[in-house]
Scaffold this motif. Structure first.
Motif, PDB file in Angstrom:
ATOM      1  N   ILE A 137      27.793   7.712  -2.525  1.00  0.00           N
ATOM      2  CA  ILE A 137      28.489   7.446  -1.318  1.00  0.00           C
ATOM      3  C   ILE A 137      28.462   8.691  -0.381  1.00  0.00           C
ATOM      4  O   ILE A 137      29.020   9.742  -1.149  1.00  0.00           O
ATOM      5  CB  ILE A 137      29.778   6.744  -1.689  1.00  0.00           C
ATOM      6  N   SER A 138      28.650   8.701   0.829  1.00  0.00           N
ATOM      7  CA  SER A 138      29.080   9.626   1.755  1.00  0.00           C
ATOM      8  C   SER A 138      28.077  10.721   1.591  1.00  0.00           C
ATOM      9  O   SER A 138      26.631  10.643   1.570  1.00  0.00           O
ATOM     10  CB  SER A 138      30.415   9.984   1.807  1.00  0.00           C
ATOM     11  N   LEU A 139      28.649  11.967   0.908  1.00  0.00           N
ATOM     12  CA  LEU A 139      27.703  13.145   0.815  1.00  0.00           C
ATOM     13  C   LEU A 139      26.947  12.911  -0.419  1.00  0.00           C
ATOM     14  O   LEU A 139      25.693  13.183  -0.467  1.00  0.00           O
ATOM     15  CB  LEU A 139      28.581  14.379   0.676  1.00  0.00           C
ATOM     16  N   GLY A 140      27.253  12.130  -1.223  1.00  0.00           N
ATOM     17  CA  GLY A 140      26.809  11.531  -2.552  1.00  0.00           C
ATOM     18  C   GLY A 140      25.338  10.496  -2.178  1.00  0.00           C
ATOM     19  O   GLY A 140      24.671  10.702  -2.845  1.00  0.00           O
ATOM     20  N   GLY A 141      25.744  10.093  -1.155  1.00  0.00           N
ATOM     21  CA  GLY A 141      24.684   9.119  -0.594  1.00  0.00           C
ATOM     22  C   GLY A 141      23.316   9.866  -0.030  1.00  0.00           C
ATOM     23  O   GLY A 141      22.274   9.483  -0.208  1.00  0.00           O
ATOM     24  N   ALA A 142      23.833  10.998   0.759  1.00  0.00           N
ATOM     25  CA  ALA A 142      22.594  11.815   1.185  1.00  0.00           C
ATOM     26  C   ALA A 142      21.867  12.670   0.209  1.00  0.00           C
ATOM     27  O   ALA A 142      20.801  12.514   0.313  1.00  0.00           O
ATOM     28  CB  ALA A 142      23.232  12.982   2.298  1.00  0.00           C
ATOM     29  N   ALA A 143      22.752  12.883  -1.071  1.00  0.00           N
ATOM     30  CA  ALA A 143      22.234  13.779  -1.782  1.00  0.00           C
ATOM     31  C   ALA A 143      20.981  12.704  -2.693  1.00  0.00           C
ATOM     32  O   ALA A 143      19.888  13.102  -3.120  1.00  0.00           O
ATOM     33  CB  ALA A 143      23.220  14.371  -2.891  1.00  0.00           C
ATOM     34  N   CYS A 144      21.516  11.431  -2.606  1.00  0.00           N
ATOM     35  CA  CYS A 144      20.847  10.479  -3.347  1.00  0.00           C
ATOM     36  C   CYS A 144      19.470  10.275  -2.796  1.00  0.00           C
ATOM     37  O   CYS A 144      18.439   9.778  -3.266  1.00  0.00           O
ATOM     38  CB  CYS A 144      21.869   9.309  -3.710  1.00  0.00           C
ATOM     39  N   TYR A 145      19.820  10.097  -1.344  1.00  0.00           N
ATOM     40  CA  TYR A 145      18.720   9.748  -0.371  1.00  0.00           C
ATOM     41  C   TYR A 145      17.550  10.617  -0.481  1.00  0.00           C
ATOM     42  O   TYR A 145      16.341  10.540  -0.716  1.00  0.00           O
ATOM     43  CB  TYR A 145      19.157   9.729   1.120  1.00  0.00           C
ATOM     44  N   TYR A 146      17.643  12.085  -0.634  1.00  0.00           N
ATOM     45  CA  TYR A 146      16.756  13.107  -0.699  1.00  0.00           C
ATOM     46  C   TYR A 146      16.127  13.244  -1.909  1.00  0.00           C
ATOM     47  O   TYR A 146      15.084  13.608  -2.180  1.00  0.00           O
ATOM     48  CB  TYR A 146      17.352  14.345   0.175  1.00  0.00           C
ATOM     49  N   LEU A 147      17.226  13.154  -3.017  1.00  0.00           N
ATOM     50  CA  LEU A 147      16.662  13.247  -4.248  1.00  0.00           C
ATOM     51  C   LEU A 147      15.475  11.991  -4.642  1.00  0.00           C
ATOM     52  O   LEU A 147      14.540  12.310  -5.381  1.00  0.00           O
ATOM     53  CB  LEU A 147      17.845  13.102  -5.344  1.00  0.00           C
ATOM     54  N   GLN A 148      15.557  10.712  -4.146  1.00  0.00           N
ATOM     55  CA  GLN A 148      14.834  10.053  -4.315  1.00  0.00           C
ATOM     56  C   GLN A 148      13.501  10.065  -3.512  1.00  0.00           C
ATOM     57  O   GLN A 148      12.561   9.982  -4.375  1.00  0.00           O
ATOM     58  CB  GLN A 148      15.243   8.529  -3.808  1.00  0.00           C
ATOM     59  N   HIS A 149      13.596  10.653  -2.350  1.00  0.00           N
ATOM     60  CA  HIS A 149      12.625  11.095  -1.830  1.00  0.00           C
ATOM     61  C   HIS A 149      11.544  12.072  -2.461  1.00  0.00           C
ATOM     62  O   HIS A 149      10.322  12.153  -2.533  1.00  0.00           O
ATOM     63  CB  HIS A 149      12.787  11.667  -0.342  1.00  0.00           C
ATOM     64  N   HIS A 150      12.337  13.198  -3.172  1.00  0.00           N
ATOM     65  CA  HIS A 150      11.435  14.246  -3.864  1.00  0.00           C
ATOM     66  C   HIS A 150      11.197  13.823  -5.249  1.00  0.00           C
ATOM     67  O   HIS A 150      10.174  14.703  -5.698  1.00  0.00           O
ATOM     68  CB  HIS A 150      12.397  15.175  -3.794  1.00  0.00           C
ATOM     69  N   ARG A 151      11.919  12.862  -5.840  1.00  0.00           N
ATOM     70  CA  ARG A 151      11.660  12.543  -7.237  1.00  0.00           C
ATOM     71  C   ARG A 151      11.408  11.181  -7.228  1.00  0.00           C
ATOM     72  O   ARG A 151      12.202  10.416  -8.215  1.00  0.00           O
ATOM     73  CB  ARG A 151      12.850  13.164  -7.974  1.00  0.00           C
ATOM     74  N   PRO A 152      10.365  10.505  -6.702  1.00  0.00           N
ATOM     75  CA  PRO A 152      10.011   9.121  -7.009  1.00  0.00           C
ATOM     76  C   PRO A 152       9.378   8.708  -8.406  1.00  0.00           C
ATOM     77  O   PRO A 152       9.653   7.481  -8.714  1.00  0.00           O
ATOM     78  CB  PRO A 152       9.082   8.831  -5.916  1.00  0.00           C
ATOM     79  N   ASP A 153       9.059   9.890  -9.329  1.00  0.00           N
ATOM     80  CA  ASP A 153       8.549   9.642 -10.452  1.00  0.00           C
ATOM     81  C   ASP A 153       9.826   9.326 -11.327  1.00  0.00           C
ATOM     82  O   ASP A 153       9.502   8.720 -12.496  1.00  0.00           O
ATOM     83  CB  ASP A 153       8.011  10.881 -11.047  1.00  0.00           C
ATOM     84  N   ILE A 154      10.832   9.641 -10.859  1.00  0.00           N
ATOM     85  CA  ILE A 154      12.394   9.337 -11.859  1.00  0.00           C
ATOM     86  C   ILE A 154      12.998   8.125 -11.048  1.00  0.00           C
ATOM     87  O   ILE A 154      13.323   7.186 -11.724  1.00  0.00           O
ATOM     88  CB  ILE A 154      13.065  10.479 -12.125  1.00  0.00           C
TER      89      ILE A 154
END
Length: 324
Positions: free
Chosen positions: A123-140
């Motif tokens: 959520i909010s800042l955490g939503g952005a962190a989550c968005y980019y993390l999924q982009h970089h780590r689709p293996d997980i």
């Protein structure tokens, strides 16, 4: 949830987090020293100024089955990072950037042996962190729920200008009045006189927030952190459109969000609407609006997490494999 910490050797950084280990038939099943590829896992990412434990109440309300592992990493510049790094050695404290946060989150997944059967919420800042993390780590990370993700181009332009000019003390309170204005902004806006509940929280709560803010971080820390993050011009953080069109995600956005702009969010995910239904050009993106609601509070005073809870639970518990 149990408070833990782990050292990230590549980043040279100690990551603080909370974890609920997976339990099956009353016995712990997960071995942290060995990755179980099919272990259902959910990651939770908190918002600006928060600590990882601040999501504990929401997580408990989701009633997640005990066989699911839960991880809540605390982001750089927050919580125990402030307590143990900034306060201990302020002269050598470096403000986090989007890249540093992404790198630490990526390495965290590996160090704690996060499985490839993981869903996440932010959520909010955490939503952005989550968005980019999924982009970089689709293996997980396979599926995410993003609630008003603070993607740079979606942050409300009036808020950004106010923070830069010093006319809006968002999360950087100089007075009790600043707290009152923030709470109104976290509802449908300080200038929205039409809402049912003008002040979303009682006076005594405002006082506790103000006092806690003085204890939680040194004066000016979160303003400096915000300005540092807003100044980011690197790719992919400066992108104006979705850079991860193939990922499976549920995006939930309050229509009257005065912090992370609803219309900018629709533009970023290239969302069109017809008859109240939304469609994104990113085929695996489900976009849903929350009517008469601001960033944190509905106009009637309800909290956004209470409103979205049933939908979030259903989405997060839909794992690619859940045979444990």
């Amino acid at each position: 949830l149990v408070a833990k910490e782990v050292y990230l050797p590549q980043c040279g950084y100690t990551m603080y987090y909370h974890e609920r280990e997976a339990v099956v038939d009353g016995k712990g099943k997960f071995d942290q020293d060995k990755r179980n590829l099919n272990q259902p896992t959910i990651l939770f990412f908190h918002g600006i100024t928060q600590r990882s434990e601040d999501l504990a109440g929401f997580i408990a309300s989701l009633d997640i089955p005990p066989h699911v592992r839960i991880l809540c990493p605390e982001q750089m510049g927050h919580g125990r990072d402030i307590d143990n790094r900034l306060r201990a050695d302020p002269d050598n404290f470096t403000l986090p950037t989007h890249h540093l946060m992404l790198e630490s989150n990526c390495e965290f997944l590996d160090v704690v042996n996060c499985s490839s059967n993981t869903n996440s919420f932010g959520i909010s800042l955490g939503g952005a962190a989550c968005y980019y993390l999924q982009h970089h780590r689709p293996d997980i990370i396979k599926r995410t729920v993003l609630v008003s993700p603070a993607i740079l181009c979606c942050v409300d332009k009036g808020l950004v200008n106010g923070i830069r000019e010093g006319t809006n003390n968002f999360c950087c309170f100089e007075s009790r009045h600043d707290v009152k204005l923030l709470m109104r902004d976290l509802s449908t806006g300080r200038d929205d006189y039409t809402r049912e509940k003008w002040d979303p929280v009682p006076q005594f709560f405002l006082e506790s927030v103000y006092r806690q803010s003085k204890k939680g971080a040194p004066a000016g820390h979160f303003r400096a952190l915000l300005l540092n993050l807003l100044a980011n011009t690197d790719s992919p953080f400066s992108a104006m459109k979705d850079v991860d069109a193939d990922s499976h995600r549920l995006v939930m956005w309050p229509e009257k969000d005065r912090i992370i702009n609803y219309e900018e969010g629709k533009r970023f995910f290239e969302v069109s609407s017809s008859g109240g239904d939304f469609a994104s050009k990113s085929s695996n993106t489900e976009f849903e609006s929350i009517t008469d609601c601001g960033h944190i509070f509905h106009s009637d005073g309800r909290g956004i997490l209470d409103i979205i809870k049933p939908r979030v639970r259903d989405y997060l518990l839909d794992f690619i494999q859940d045979d444990i």
